[in-house]
Motif scaffolding. Structure first.
Motif, PDB file in Angstrom:
ATOM      1  N   GLN A  28       0.826  -1.207   0.000  1.00  0.00           N
ATOM      2  CA  GLN A  28       0.000   0.000   0.000  1.00  0.00           C
ATOM      3  C   GLN A  28       0.861   1.258   0.000  1.00  0.00           C
ATOM      4  N   SER A  29       1.949   1.223   0.742  1.00  0.00           N
ATOM      5  CA  SER A  29       2.840   2.385   0.811  1.00  0.00           C
ATOM      6  C   SER A  29       3.513   2.636  -0.530  1.00  0.00           C
ATOM      7  N   GLU A  30       3.953   1.556  -1.177  1.00  0.00           N
ATOM      8  CA  GLU A  30       4.551   1.703  -2.505  1.00  0.00           C
ATOM      9  C   GLU A  30       3.530   2.275  -3.483  1.00  0.00           C
ATOM     10  N   LEU A  31       2.307   1.769  -3.413  1.00  0.00           N
ATOM     11  CA  LEU A  31       1.248   2.252  -4.298  1.00  0.00           C
ATOM     12  C   LEU A  31       0.998   3.742  -4.077  1.00  0.00           C
ATOM     13  N   ASN A  32       0.899   4.150  -2.819  1.00  0.00           N
ATOM     14  CA  ASN A  32       0.667   5.567  -2.504  1.00  0.00           C
ATOM     15  C   ASN A  32       1.802   6.441  -3.041  1.00  0.00           C
ATOM     16  N   LEU A  33       3.023   5.959  -2.867  1.00  0.00           N
ATOM     17  CA  LEU A  33       4.197   6.708  -3.313  1.00  0.00           C
ATOM     18  C   LEU A  33       4.188   6.898  -4.826  1.00  0.00           C
ATOM     19  N   LEU A  34       3.944   5.818  -5.553  1.00  0.00           N
ATOM     20  CA  LEU A  34       4.014   5.876  -7.012  1.00  0.00           C
ATOM     21  C   LEU A  34       2.810   6.583  -7.628  1.00  0.00           C
ATOM     22  N   VAL A  35       1.630   6.389  -7.049  1.00  0.00           N
ATOM     23  CA  VAL A  35       0.431   7.042  -7.590  1.00  0.00           C
ATOM     24  C   VAL A  35       0.552   8.558  -7.478  1.00  0.00           C
ATOM     25  N   ASP A  36       1.030   9.038  -6.340  1.00  0.00           N
ATOM     26  CA  ASP A  36       1.185  10.490  -6.172  1.00  0.00           C
ATOM     27  C   ASP A  36       2.180  11.062  -7.182  1.00  0.00           C
ATOM     28  N   LEU A  37       3.245  10.326  -7.442  1.00  0.00           N
ATOM     29  CA  LEU A  37       4.218  10.785  -8.438  1.00  0.00           C
ATOM     30  C   LEU A  37       3.616  10.744  -9.841  1.00  0.00           C
ATOM     31  N   ARG A  38       2.860   9.700 -10.105  1.00  0.00           N
ATOM     32  CA  ARG A  38       2.283   9.515 -11.443  1.00  0.00           C
ATOM     33  C   ARG A  38       1.234  10.580 -11.756  1.00  0.00           C
ATOM     34  N   THR A  39       0.492  11.004 -10.737  1.00  0.00           N
ATOM     35  CA  THR A  39      -0.580  11.982 -10.947  1.00  0.00           C
ATOM     36  C   THR A  39      -0.095  13.423 -10.820  1.00  0.00           C
ATOM     37  N   GLY A  40       1.210  13.587 -10.579  1.00  0.00           N
ATOM     38  CA  GLY A  40       1.760  14.933 -10.497  1.00  0.00           C
ATOM     39  C   GLY A  40       1.650  15.576  -9.135  1.00  0.00           C
ATOM     40  N   ASP A  41       1.267  14.796  -8.121  1.00  0.00           N
ATOM     41  CA  ASP A  41       1.122  15.349  -6.772  1.00  0.00           C
ATOM     42  C   ASP A  41       2.449  15.438  -6.024  1.00  0.00           C
ATOM     43  N   GLY A  42       3.503  14.921  -6.632  1.00  0.00           N
ATOM     44  CA  GLY A  42       4.824  15.057  -6.032  1.00  0.00           C
ATOM     45  C   GLY A  42       5.194  13.920  -5.096  1.00  0.00           C
ATOM     46  N   PHE A  43       6.279  14.136  -4.393  1.00  0.00           N
ATOM     47  CA  PHE A  43       6.886  13.104  -3.551  1.00  0.00           C
ATOM     48  C   PHE A  43       6.144  12.987  -2.225  1.00  0.00           C
ATOM     49  N   ASN A  44       5.631  11.789  -1.947  1.00  0.00           N
ATOM     50  CA  ASN A  44       4.881  11.521  -0.723  1.00  0.00           C
ATOM     51  C   ASN A  44       5.860  11.031   0.348  1.00  0.00           C
ATOM     52  N   GLU A  45       6.294  11.946   1.187  1.00  0.00           N
ATOM     53  CA  GLU A  45       7.321  11.630   2.188  1.00  0.00           C
ATOM     54  C   GLU A  45       6.845  10.558   3.164  1.00  0.00           C
ATOM     55  N   SER A  83      11.429  18.229 -11.801  1.00  0.00           N
ATOM     56  CA  SER A  83      12.576  19.128 -11.930  1.00  0.00           C
ATOM     57  C   SER A  83      12.932  19.745 -10.582  1.00  0.00           C
ATOM     58  N   GLY A  84      14.097  20.361 -10.531  1.00  0.00           N
ATOM     59  CA  GLY A  84      14.514  21.096  -9.345  1.00  0.00           C
ATOM     60  C   GLY A  84      14.649  20.236  -8.104  1.00  0.00           C
ATOM     61  N   GLU A  85      14.264  20.809  -6.974  1.00  0.00           N
ATOM     62  CA  GLU A  85      14.409  20.127  -5.691  1.00  0.00           C
ATOM     63  C   GLU A  85      13.575  18.858  -5.604  1.00  0.00           C
ATOM     64  N   GLU A  86      12.411  18.875  -6.249  1.00  0.00           N
ATOM     65  CA  GLU A  86      11.551  17.687  -6.205  1.00  0.00           C
ATOM     66  C   GLU A  86      12.227  16.512  -6.912  1.00  0.00           C
ATOM     67  N   SER A  87      12.850  16.790  -8.035  1.00  0.00           N
ATOM     68  CA  SER A  87      13.586  15.753  -8.757  1.00  0.00           C
ATOM     69  C   SER A  87      14.722  15.204  -7.897  1.00  0.00           C
ATOM     70  N   GLU A  88      15.417  16.093  -7.225  1.00  0.00           N
ATOM     71  CA  GLU A  88      16.536  15.681  -6.372  1.00  0.00           C
ATOM     72  C   GLU A  88      16.054  14.827  -5.202  1.00  0.00           C
ATOM     73  N   ARG A  89      14.917  15.184  -4.623  1.00  0.00           N
ATOM     74  CA  ARG A  89      14.350  14.393  -3.516  1.00  0.00           C
ATOM     75  C   ARG A  89      14.004  12.982  -3.977  1.00  0.00           C
ATOM     76  N   ILE A  90      13.396  12.898  -5.153  1.00  0.00           N
ATOM     77  CA  ILE A  90      12.994  11.590  -5.676  1.00  0.00           C
ATOM     78  C   ILE A  90      14.221  10.735  -5.973  1.00  0.00           C
ATOM     79  N   LEU A  91      15.230  11.339  -6.580  1.00  0.00           N
ATOM     80  CA  LEU A  91      16.444  10.591  -6.911  1.00  0.00           C
ATOM     81  C   LEU A  91      17.167  10.127  -5.649  1.00  0.00           C
ATOM     82  N   LYS A  92      17.218  10.985  -4.648  1.00  0.00           N
ATOM     83  CA  LYS A  92      17.840  10.610  -3.377  1.00  0.00           C
ATOM     84  C   LYS A  92      17.091   9.445  -2.736  1.00  0.00           C
ATOM     85  N   ALA A  93      15.764   9.508  -2.779  1.00  0.00           N
ATOM     86  CA  ALA A  93      14.943   8.417  -2.234  1.00  0.00           C
ATOM     87  C   ALA A  93      15.176   7.128  -3.016  1.00  0.00           C
ATOM     88  N   ALA A  94      15.263   7.246  -4.337  1.00  0.00           N
ATOM     89  CA  ALA A  94      15.494   6.072  -5.186  1.00  0.00           C
ATOM     90  C   ALA A  94      16.807   5.390  -4.817  1.00  0.00           C
TER      91      ALA A  94
END
Length: 210
Positions: free
Chosen positions: A16-33, A79-90
Motif C-alpha cells: 500500500q505504501s509503494e502504491l501511494n508513493l508511485l500514484v502520487d508521483l504519477r498523478t503529479g502530486d509530487g513526492f509523498n514523504e 525538476s529542481g528540488e523535487e527531482s533531487e528528492r525523488i532521486l535521493k529516495a530512489a
C-alpha cells in the motif's frame, strides 16, 4: 522471527505504501514523504527478518524488482528540488533492497539446474549487464541466449510463492535495462543501441510480468 500472519500484514503495508508513493508521483502530486518513510521502514524490517533465508515472498520480490527503476524515471519527469528528492529516495531504496538481498551467493543458485544456463549466458564474455553499464553496447546474440534461458525459467517460476534472492537480483538487472536507454541516448550518444536496449527491455518486461 515474525509468524506468517504478521509477515502478511507487513507485506500489505509495504504494498500500500509503494502504491501511494508511485500514484502520487504519477498523478503529479509530487513526492509523498510519509509513504516513502513507510516503504523504508518495511524494507528495513524485512532485511532483518530474512537475513538468513535464501528466498523471499514473490509480492515483496516484485516491489524490489520495480521500485528503484520507477523512482529513477520519475526523478527525470520532475525538476529542481523535487527531482533531487525523488532521486535521493530512489538511491536509498536501492541500497536497502541490496541489503535485503545480501548473504546468498549467486554460485549457490547456479547449482540449481533450472538456473545454470541463465547465469552462464549472463556471465559470458565479460558479463552482459557490466558491458551495458560500461558503454560497450548491446550484444544481440548474447541477449537472445539469455532471453531463451529466462523464458524457460519463467514458465516454472510464475507458479512459485517465493523467489531466490540471487534470482531477484538478476530480475532487477533486467528491469533496470530501461534506465540504460537514457544513458545511451544522453551520455553515450548511441541512439541505435538505445533502441535495441529498449526493445529488449520490452520483451523481458512482458515475459516477467507473465
Amino acid at each position: 522471527m515474525a509468524d506468517n500472519i504478521e509477515i502478511n500484514k507487513l507485506i500489505a503495508v509495504l504494498e500500500q505504501s509503494e502504491l501511494n508513493l508511485l500514484v502520487d508521483l504519477r498523478t503529479g502530486d509530487g513526492f509523498n514523504e510519509k509513504a516513502y518513510e513507510k516503504v523504508v521502514e518495511m524494507l528495513t524490517l524485512f532485511e532483518k527478518e530474512w537475513k538468513e533465508v535464501s528466498s523471499i515472498p514473490k509480492e515483496v520480490a516484485t516491489i524490489m524488482v520495480e521500485l528503484y527503476g520507477e523512482l529513477y524515471n520519475f526523478s527525470l519527469n520532475y525538476s529542481g528540488e523535487e527531482s533531487e528528492r525523488i532521486l535521493k529516495a530512489a538511491k536509498n531504496i536501492k541500497r536497502l533492497i541490496e541489503e535485503c538481498l545480501e548473504g546468498i551467493e549467486e554460485a549457490q543458485l547456479e547449482k540449481n539446474q533450472l538456473f545454470t544456463k541463465l547465469f552462464a549466458y549472463i556471465n559470458e564474455d565479460g558479463h552482459f549487464f557490466e558491458k551495458l553499464r560500461s558503454g560497450k553496447g548491446f550484444d544481440d546474440q548474447q541477449f537472445e541466449k539469455i532471453y531463451e534461458a529466462l523464458e524457460s525459467i519463467m514458465d516454472e517460476v510464475h507458479s512459485w510463492e517465493t523467489l531466490p534472492k540471487a534470482f531477484i537480483t538478476i530480475l532487477i538487472n533486467f528491469y533496470e535495462m530501461d534506465l540504460f536507454v537514457y544513458t545511451y541516448q544522453e551520455e553515450f550518444h548511441q541512439e541505435e543501441e538505445a533502441d535495441k536496449i529498449y526493445d529488449a527491455y520490452e520483451r523481458v518486461f512482458e515475459l516477467i510480468a507473465g
